[in-house]
Design a protein around this motif. Sequence first.
Motif, mmCIF file in Angstrom:
data_model
loop_
_atom_site.group_PDB
_atom_site.id
_atom_site.type_symbol
_atom_site.label_atom_id
_atom_site.label_comp_id
_atom_site.label_asym_id
_atom_site.label_seq_id
_atom_site.Cartn_x
_atom_site.Cartn_y
_atom_site.Cartn_z
ATOM 1 N N LEU A 176 4.237 12.034 19.705
ATOM 2 C CA LEU A 176 5.526 11.715 18.972
ATOM 3 C C LEU A 176 5.490 11.046 18.115
ATOM 4 O O LEU A 176 4.345 9.924 18.435
ATOM 5 C CB LEU A 176 6.269 11.173 20.110
ATOM 6 C CG LEU A 176 7.900 10.979 19.543
ATOM 7 C CD1 LEU A 176 8.785 12.109 18.794
ATOM 8 C CD2 LEU A 176 8.730 10.023 20.841
ATOM 9 N N VAL A 177 6.241 11.210 16.964
ATOM 10 C CA VAL A 177 5.964 10.248 16.202
ATOM 11 C C VAL A 177 7.473 9.357 15.304
ATOM 12 O O VAL A 177 7.240 8.050 15.307
ATOM 13 C CB VAL A 177 5.942 10.742 14.389
ATOM 14 C CG1 VAL A 177 6.023 9.841 13.149
ATOM 15 C CG2 VAL A 177 4.633 11.680 14.357
ATOM 16 N N ASP A 215 4.211 3.544 18.415
ATOM 17 C CA ASP A 215 3.871 2.256 16.977
ATOM 18 C C ASP A 215 3.149 2.843 16.993
ATOM 19 O O ASP A 215 2.960 1.243 15.540
ATOM 20 C CB ASP A 215 2.936 0.966 18.512
ATOM 21 C CG ASP A 215 4.149 0.984 19.994
ATOM 22 O OD1 ASP A 215 3.406 1.526 20.947
ATOM 23 O OD2 ASP A 215 5.001 0.738 19.519
ATOM 24 N N SER A 216 1.927 3.354 16.530
ATOM 25 C CA SER A 216 1.226 3.499 15.066
ATOM 26 C C SER A 216 2.082 3.661 13.368
ATOM 27 O O SER A 216 1.051 3.593 12.541
ATOM 28 C CB SER A 216 0.603 4.726 14.964
ATOM 29 O OG SER A 216 1.100 5.662 15.266
ATOM 30 N N VAL A 217 3.442 3.971 13.867
ATOM 31 C CA VAL A 217 3.651 4.393 12.631
ATOM 32 C C VAL A 217 4.606 3.306 12.280
ATOM 33 O O VAL A 217 6.182 3.583 11.093
ATOM 34 C CB VAL A 217 4.342 5.535 12.971
ATOM 35 C CG1 VAL A 217 3.955 7.097 12.937
ATOM 36 C CG2 VAL A 217 6.282 5.830 13.392
ATOM 37 N N LYS A 218 5.305 2.062 13.066
ATOM 38 C CA LYS A 218 6.063 1.093 13.496
ATOM 39 C C LYS A 218 6.034 0.273 11.708
ATOM 40 O O LYS A 218 4.974 0.399 11.851
ATOM 41 C CB LYS A 218 6.178 0.548 14.130
ATOM 42 C CG LYS A 218 6.791 1.203 15.814
ATOM 43 C CD LYS A 218 7.026 0.393 17.084
ATOM 44 C CE LYS A 218 7.867 0.698 17.821
ATOM 45 N NZ LYS A 218 8.100 0.032 19.541
ATOM 46 N N GLY A 219 7.133 0.347 11.787
ATOM 47 C CA GLY A 219 6.884 -0.606 10.098
ATOM 48 C C GLY A 219 6.683 0.041 9.336
ATOM 49 O O GLY A 219 6.662 0.146 7.520
ATOM 50 N N ARG A 220 6.315 1.447 8.735
ATOM 51 C CA ARG A 220 5.881 2.306 7.603
ATOM 52 C C ARG A 220 6.411 3.572 7.462
ATOM 53 O O ARG A 220 6.277 3.860 6.412
ATOM 54 C CB ARG A 220 4.096 2.379 8.312
ATOM 55 C CG ARG A 220 3.898 1.511 7.689
ATOM 56 C CD ARG A 220 1.721 1.833 7.945
ATOM 57 N NE ARG A 220 1.075 2.815 9.645
ATOM 58 C CZ ARG A 220 0.848 3.492 9.154
ATOM 59 N NH1 ARG A 220 0.879 4.820 7.754
ATOM 60 N NH2 ARG A 220 0.499 4.842 9.839
ATOM 61 N N PHE A 221 7.307 4.293 8.688
ATOM 62 C CA PHE A 221 7.691 5.479 8.635
ATOM 63 C C PHE A 221 9.166 5.104 8.985
ATOM 64 O O PHE A 221 9.369 4.347 9.929
ATOM 65 C CB PHE A 221 7.201 6.592 9.629
ATOM 66 C CG PHE A 221 5.991 7.136 9.112
ATOM 67 C CD1 PHE A 221 5.107 6.733 7.970
ATOM 68 C CD2 PHE A 221 5.060 7.681 9.868
ATOM 69 C CE1 PHE A 221 3.908 6.830 7.728
ATOM 70 C CE2 PHE A 221 4.218 9.008 9.829
ATOM 71 C CZ PHE A 221 3.264 8.351 8.705
ATOM 72 N N THR A 222 10.190 5.544 8.305
ATOM 73 C CA THR A 222 11.894 5.727 8.974
ATOM 74 C C THR A 222 12.121 7.085 8.705
ATOM 75 O O THR A 222 12.063 7.694 8.332
ATOM 76 C CB THR A 222 12.221 5.394 8.094
ATOM 77 O OG1 THR A 222 11.424 3.604 7.049
ATOM 78 C CG2 THR A 222 14.132 4.938 7.854
ATOM 79 N N ILE A 223 12.981 7.461 10.481
ATOM 80 C CA ILE A 223 13.357 8.366 10.312
ATOM 81 C C ILE A 223 15.391 8.292 10.129
ATOM 82 O O ILE A 223 15.412 7.473 10.127
ATOM 83 C CB ILE A 223 12.589 8.721 11.558
ATOM 84 C CG1 ILE A 223 13.726 10.190 11.667
ATOM 85 C CG2 ILE A 223 13.770 8.586 12.846
ATOM 86 C CD1 ILE A 223 13.113 11.057 13.034
#
Length: 119
Positions: A46-47, A60-68
């Motif tokens: 899951l992203v 956790d690996s995309v928090k702060g960088r990706f926005t859904i």
Amino acid sequence: VQLQASGGGLVQAGGSLRLSCAASGNIFRVNVMGWYRQAPGKQRELVADVTSGGSTNYADSVKGRFTISTDNAKNTVYLQMNSLKPEDTAVYYCNAKIVSTTWYVREYWGQGTLVTVSS
């Protein structure tokens, strides 16, 4: 019901991409829409996902960088990916849990879209 994803491609590290996924068909309500990814030799993970109420969940690996985000009127989900890293390289899959017009609840997958981040 079908999910149509778009927006993948090749980008340099530090760059940005935006993925889109539109659901169409006999839809009564979209309960959850989200994105998963699968890198070579790894399991699908899951992203990020978002509920019909607007609650979001990120790896956790995309928090702060990706926005859904979603456009509920269009049954469309977006994934804005910033500060991309080579480890974000994967095939990204749209996912949705949908209630059909016949009250049938089912999970659907879109075709994958490849995101390649070069170093």
